[in-house]
Write an enzyme that holds these catalytic residues in place. Structure first.
Site, PDB file in Angstrom:
ATOM      1  N   GLU A 156       0.828  -1.209   0.000  1.00 61.91           N
ATOM      2  CA  GLU A 156       0.000   0.000   0.000  1.00 61.91           C
ATOM      3  C   GLU A 156       0.863   1.260   0.000  1.00 61.91           C
ATOM      4  O   GLU A 156       1.239   1.767   1.059  1.00 61.91           O
ATOM      5  CB  GLU A 156      -0.943   0.027   1.209  1.00 61.91           C
ATOM      6  CG  GLU A 156      -2.135  -0.904   1.092  1.00 61.91           C
ATOM      7  CD  GLU A 156      -3.101  -0.745   2.256  1.00 61.91           C
ATOM      8  OE1 GLU A 156      -2.780  -0.013   3.230  1.00 61.91           O
ATOM      9  OE2 GLU A 156      -4.187  -1.362   2.204  1.00 61.91           O
ATOM     10  N   GLU A 243      -6.317  -7.359  -0.976  1.00 60.22           N
ATOM     11  CA  GLU A 243      -6.732  -7.140   0.408  1.00 60.22           C
ATOM     12  C   GLU A 243      -8.031  -6.366   0.457  1.00 60.22           C
ATOM     13  O   GLU A 243      -8.163  -5.325  -0.180  1.00 60.22           O
ATOM     14  CB  GLU A 243      -5.644  -6.369   1.174  1.00 60.22           C
ATOM     15  CG  GLU A 243      -6.001  -6.040   2.618  1.00 60.22           C
ATOM     16  CD  GLU A 243      -4.894  -5.247   3.317  1.00 60.22           C
ATOM     17  OE1 GLU A 243      -3.700  -5.551   3.070  1.00 60.22           O
ATOM     18  OE2 GLU A 243      -5.214  -4.316   4.084  1.00 60.22           O
TER      19      GLU A 243
END
Length: 318
Positions: A156, A243
């Site tokens: 991320e 995710e």
């Protein structure tokens, strides 16, 4: 049969799902993106579904062969994600310890015939490029011949430029992997916590079998993000939801069943593969397990959180 299994699950508190189902990797073999669609070696569209483990340095107890075995046999996953923590006492501090955890998961995934995401779980990977290249060189050399492997080379990113920061980072790590592994999937993180897939779609990486990360948490990310993802898909961008959470973005609060179902319908409609966050016993709503649960006991319904029970039902629906 499936109805019977679900009834058994609620009556006796334990369950078994995929004992009579062929191994996903045996069935599908090598995977490759054709446009935005993920296809197997027979040209059939594939959607992988599974569970992500938690940061490796904070929930190491689930980085075991037993956890992977039970996820495959009892939960029915076709995919597991090993989220190797990089900062905060992770790989940068203890590389051999963290690698060993990830390798246990990879070995177990191969033994159980499921796919495995090897995740560089970092928010500042552009600052750790040399370490990332070293790690993925080793992983690709060790496991690149197995069709099970999916590389996620940046979990991320934060608010950084796709063009000036992320794309150069990805291209450098991709080149390192491709020296050993010419064709397994590589998933690339996108700006703003892997939500800005639209920016990546306007300047994609010119390499083979590359996908782009989309993350969401159902209580926080709703129709606006789905609309942006839809535009990126319409531009042909291969997206992989490595995710997602059923809760708010901080992993806590409550389970947003209605919003999660909207996302699940969206992913099904657009043939997106996914991993749920996470197989963990942390005291937060997104954790699939109740606190204190051991890896040997994830096959009992009484040990699952509300989110865990919800995801189990989704996985069993196929």
């Amino acid at each position: 049969m499936r109805f019977y299994l679900l009834i058994t699950f609620f009556i006796i508190g334990s369950y078994s799902y995929s004992q009579n189902i062929s191994d996903p990797v045996q069935k599908h073999g090598k995977l490759a993106f054709e446009g935005h669609l993920l296809k197997d070696e027979h040209g059939k569209v594939v959607r992988l579904k599974g569970m992500s483990l938690f940061w490796s340095q904070w929930q190491p107890q689930f980085y075991t062969a037993q956890s992977v075995k039970l996820l495959k046999e009892c939960w029915g996953v076709t995919l597991v994600r090993a989220a190797m923590g990089i900062e905060n006492g992770g790989y940068l501090k203890n590389p051999e310890i963290e690698k060993a955890k990830v390798y246990r998961v990879i070995d177990a995934a191969i033994a159980n015939g499921i796919y495995v995401i090897v995740d560089w779980h970092d928010h500042h990977a552009e600052d750790h490029l040399s370490e990332s290249r070293v790690f993925f060189e080793e992983v690709s050399r060790k496991y690149g011949s197995y069709p099970n492997i999916i590389y996620e080379i940046y979990n991320e990113p934060l608010a950084v430029s796709w063009k000036n920061v992320l794309k150069p980072y990805h291209e450098s790590v991709i080149a390192q992997i491709r020296m050993n592994d010419p064709d397994n999937i590589i998933v690339c993180g996108t700006p703003q916590w892997s939500q800005n897939v639209l920016e990546a779609s306007q300047n994609p990486i010119k390499e083979f079998n590359i996908a782009y990360t989309l993350h969401f948490y159902a209580g926080t990310h709703k129709e606006e993000l789905r609309n942006e993802a839809k535009l990126a898909i319409e531009m042909g961008l291969p997206i992989f939801v490595t995710e997602f959470g059923t809760t708010n973005a901080d992993g806590d609060g409550k389970v947003f069943y209605k919003e999660t179902k909207k996302w699940l319908r969206f992913m099904k409609k657009n043939d997106l593969s996914w991993c749920n966050w996470s197989l963990a016993d942390k005291r937060e709503a997104s954790a699939a397990l109740k606190q204190g649960i051991e890896p040997d006991h994830i096959d009992s319904s009484e040990n699952l959180s509300d989110s865990g029970k919800f995801l189990l039902r989704i996985l069993h629906k196929g």
